[in-house]
Enzyme design. Structure first.
Site, mmCIF file in Angstrom:
data_model
loop_
_atom_site.group_PDB
_atom_site.id
_atom_site.type_symbol
_atom_site.label_atom_id
_atom_site.label_comp_id
_atom_site.label_asym_id
_atom_site.label_seq_id
_atom_site.Cartn_x
_atom_site.Cartn_y
_atom_site.Cartn_z
ATOM 1 N N GLU A 183 -95.234 -50.853 9.974
ATOM 2 C CA GLU A 183 -96.140 -50.025 9.193
ATOM 3 C C GLU A 183 -95.772 -50.121 7.710
ATOM 4 O O GLU A 183 -94.836 -49.447 7.259
ATOM 5 C CB GLU A 183 -96.039 -48.564 9.620
ATOM 6 C CG GLU A 183 -96.358 -48.312 11.077
ATOM 7 C CD GLU A 183 -96.643 -46.835 11.329
ATOM 8 O OE1 GLU A 183 -97.786 -46.520 11.684
ATOM 9 O OE2 GLU A 183 -95.741 -46.013 11.143
ATOM 10 N N GLU A 238 -92.104 -41.367 7.473
ATOM 11 C CA GLU A 238 -92.041 -39.989 6.956
ATOM 12 C C GLU A 238 -90.680 -39.366 7.275
ATOM 13 O O GLU A 238 -90.154 -38.571 6.500
ATOM 14 C CB GLU A 238 -93.198 -39.158 7.526
ATOM 15 C CG GLU A 238 -94.510 -39.540 6.847
ATOM 16 C CD GLU A 238 -95.743 -39.430 7.715
ATOM 17 O OE1 GLU A 238 -95.720 -38.737 8.742
ATOM 18 O OE2 GLU A 238 -96.760 -40.076 7.361
ATOM 19 N N ASN A 269 -100.128 -41.097 16.656
ATOM 20 C CA ASN A 269 -99.090 -40.227 16.094
ATOM 21 C C ASN A 269 -99.809 -39.072 15.395
ATOM 22 O O ASN A 269 -100.359 -39.243 14.319
ATOM 23 C CB ASN A 269 -98.253 -41.041 15.096
ATOM 24 C CG ASN A 269 -97.306 -40.176 14.297
ATOM 25 O OD1 ASN A 269 -97.048 -39.025 14.639
ATOM 26 N ND2 ASN A 269 -96.778 -40.738 13.211
ATOM 27 N N TRP A 270 -99.782 -37.921 16.044
ATOM 28 C CA TRP A 270 -100.557 -36.787 15.517
ATOM 29 C C TRP A 270 -99.871 -36.114 14.331
ATOM 30 O O TRP A 270 -100.455 -35.268 13.683
ATOM 31 C CB TRP A 270 -100.789 -35.749 16.605
ATOM 32 C CG TRP A 270 -101.622 -36.221 17.759
ATOM 33 C CD1 TRP A 270 -102.155 -37.468 17.953
ATOM 34 C CD2 TRP A 270 -102.028 -35.435 18.882
ATOM 35 N NE1 TRP A 270 -102.862 -37.507 19.124
ATOM 36 C CE2 TRP A 270 -102.808 -36.275 19.714
ATOM 37 C CE3 TRP A 270 -101.816 -34.108 19.267
ATOM 38 C CZ2 TRP A 270 -103.362 -35.814 20.913
ATOM 39 C CZ3 TRP A 270 -102.373 -33.651 20.452
ATOM 40 C CH2 TRP A 270 -103.138 -34.499 21.267
ATOM 41 N N LYS A 271 -98.599 -36.414 14.123
ATOM 42 C CA LYS A 271 -97.824 -35.771 13.054
ATOM 43 C C LYS A 271 -97.871 -34.246 13.233
ATOM 44 O O LYS A 271 -97.939 -33.792 14.373
ATOM 45 C CB LYS A 271 -98.335 -36.233 11.683
ATOM 46 C CG LYS A 271 -98.414 -37.775 11.627
ATOM 47 C CD LYS A 271 -98.666 -38.335 10.279
ATOM 48 C CE LYS A 271 -98.748 -39.857 10.393
ATOM 49 N NZ LYS A 271 -98.895 -40.523 9.104
ATOM 50 N N GLY A 307 -101.849 -43.648 5.705
ATOM 51 C CA GLY A 307 -102.617 -42.504 5.233
ATOM 52 C C GLY A 307 -103.331 -42.748 3.915
ATOM 53 O O GLY A 307 -103.812 -41.807 3.280
ATOM 54 N N SER A 344 -103.412 -46.918 8.366
ATOM 55 C CA SER A 344 -104.859 -46.787 8.153
ATOM 56 C C SER A 344 -105.698 -47.594 9.151
ATOM 57 O O SER A 344 -106.749 -48.122 8.796
ATOM 58 C CB SER A 344 -105.228 -47.151 6.709
ATOM 59 O OG SER A 344 -104.613 -46.254 5.798
ATOM 60 N N GLY A 369 -102.338 -42.949 12.925
ATOM 61 C CA GLY A 369 -102.137 -41.573 12.499
ATOM 62 C C GLY A 369 -103.464 -40.831 12.445
ATOM 63 O O GLY A 369 -103.989 -40.379 13.459
ATOM 64 N N GLY A 370 -104.030 -40.756 11.254
ATOM 65 C CA GLY A 370 -105.244 -39.968 11.010
ATOM 66 C C GLY A 370 -106.354 -40.163 12.036
ATOM 67 O O GLY A 370 -106.938 -39.186 12.518
ATOM 68 N N HIS A 392 -89.911 -43.149 11.969
ATOM 69 C CA HIS A 392 -91.174 -43.203 11.220
ATOM 70 C C HIS A 392 -90.880 -43.075 9.722
ATOM 71 O O HIS A 392 -89.942 -42.378 9.327
ATOM 72 C CB HIS A 392 -92.101 -42.081 11.688
ATOM 73 C CG HIS A 392 -93.468 -42.186 11.098
ATOM 74 N ND1 HIS A 392 -93.758 -41.712 9.848
ATOM 75 C CD2 HIS A 392 -94.593 -42.767 11.565
ATOM 76 C CE1 HIS A 392 -95.029 -41.985 9.581
ATOM 77 N NE2 HIS A 392 -95.556 -42.625 10.608
HETATM 78 P P1 PGA Z 1 -102.368 -43.573 9.383
HETATM 79 O O1 PGA Z 1 -100.854 -43.264 9.866
HETATM 80 O O2 PGA Z 1 -103.055 -44.268 10.544
HETATM 81 O O3 PGA Z 1 -102.949 -42.219 9.093
HETATM 82 O O4 PGA Z 1 -102.274 -44.451 8.196
HETATM 83 C C1 PGA Z 1 -100.126 -44.220 10.584
HETATM 84 C C2 PGA Z 1 -98.755 -43.674 10.912
HETATM 85 O O5 PGA Z 1 -98.189 -42.924 10.106
HETATM 86 O O6 PGA Z 1 -98.196 -43.986 11.976
#
Ligand code: PGA
Length: 247
Positions: free
Chosen positions: A165, A95, A9-11, A171, A211, A232-233, A93
C-alpha cells in the site's frame, strides 16, 4: 494457483449494529464469488460478526499485541482474536506505523505471535511520497518485508499475505498505476523467494491497497503478480465492496 483475496479494513468505523448489517448484506452479494473475502471490523464488533456464522465472508482484526495475556492496558492478544473467530489479522498498517510509531521490529513481534496462534497475518508495507520521489520505493518496501517476516518458518509462509500500500495512495483517491504496483509487488515476491525458496515466493499472496474502488480494481487484478486488494473507504458500503469483489 493463488486464490485471490480481497479484504476490507474498516478502520475506526461502524457500530456493532452497523457492522452486523453490512456483513449480512455483503454475505448475500458475494456468495458466489471465487475470491476469498475478508472483513476487518473494529475490535468491538468482532464478536457480533462472528456470531452471524457467515460462510463466505471471513473475519479479520486490524491489530494485535505480541503477548498472550497480562498487564497491557488497552491491548488485545492473539488468543482473544482466535476466541472471537478471527482467521486474519492486519499487521503493520501504515496508520499504525505513522500514528502509533510501530516500527519493523515491533511489527515482526506481532506477526510472529499471530502466526504462532494460527492467525493469518496480512503484513502491510508501503513507501511515503518522499521516499518514492527519492527513488527509494523498493529499498523501503523490501526492508519492511524482510524485517517484518524475520524468523517466520518456511512452512508458515503460504498462510502469510502481504499488502503493498503506497502511503500516498491511501485514502487520497490517488492510485498507483497498475503496472507500477505490479513491479513493486514482483520485487516483493522475488525478495520472499530469496528469503525462502522461489517456490514459496510464488505461493505468497500479495495485495495492492490504496484508493481501490469498483471502477479501478480490474486494473490491479489483471496484473500477473497482484493477488487481491486491501480496501479501506470503499469497504464501508456493502454494494461498493461487493463491486470490488466481483471485479
Ligand atoms: P483506502 O485505504 O482504500 O481508503 O485508500 C486502504 C487501506 O488503508 O488499507
Amino acid at each position: 494457483m493463488r486464490t485471490p483475496i480481497i479484504a476490507g479494513n474498516w478502520k475506526m468505523n461502524k457500530t456493532v449494529g452497523e457492522a452486523v448489517e453490512l456483513c449480512r448484506q455483503l454475505e448475500k452479494e458475494v456468495a458466489d464469488s471465487p475470491v476469498e473475502v475478508v472483513v476487518c471490523p473494529p475490535f468491538t464488533a468482532l464478536s457480533a460478526v462472528n456470531a452471524l456464522g457467515l460462510e463466505k465472508v471471513k473475519l479479520g482484526a486490524q491489530n494485535l499485541y505480541f503477548t498472550e495475556k497480562g498487564a497491557y492496558t488497552g491491548e488485545i492478544s492473539p488468543g482473544m482474536l482466535v476466541d472471537v473467530g478471527c482467521e486474519y489479522v492486519l499487521v503493520g498498517h501504515s496508520e499504525r506505523r505513522e500514528l502509533f510509531k510501530e516500527d519493523n521490529q515491533l511489527i515482526n513481534k506481532k506477526l510472529l505471535k499471530a502466526v504462532e496462534f494460527g492467525l493469518k497475518p496480512i503484513l502491510c508495507v508501503g513507501e511515503t511520497l518522499e521516499e518514492r520521489q527519492a527513488g527509494e520505493t523498493e529499498k523501503v518496501v523490501l526492508s519492511q518485508v524482510r524485517e517484518g517476516l524475520a524468523g517466520v518458518e518456511a512452512e508458515k509462509i503460504p498462510s502469510v499475505v502481504i499488502a503493498y500500500e503506497p502511503i500516498w495512495a491511501i485514502g487520497t483517491g490517488e492510485t498507483s498505476d497498475g503496472e507500477d504496483a505490479n513491479k513493486v509487488i514482483s520485487a516483493i515476491r522475488r525478495a520472499v523467494g530469496e528469503m525462502y525458496t522461489p517456490e514459496l515466493g510464488g505461493k505468497v499472496r500479495i495485495q495492492y491497497g490504496g484508493s481501490v474502488k469498483p471502477g479501478n480494481v480490474a486494473e490491479f487484478m489483471e496484473q500477473s503478480d497482484i493477488d487481491g486488494a486491501l480496501v479501506g473507504g470503499a469497504s464501508l458500503k456493502a454494494s461498493d465492496f461487493a463491486g470490488i469483489v466481483k471485479f
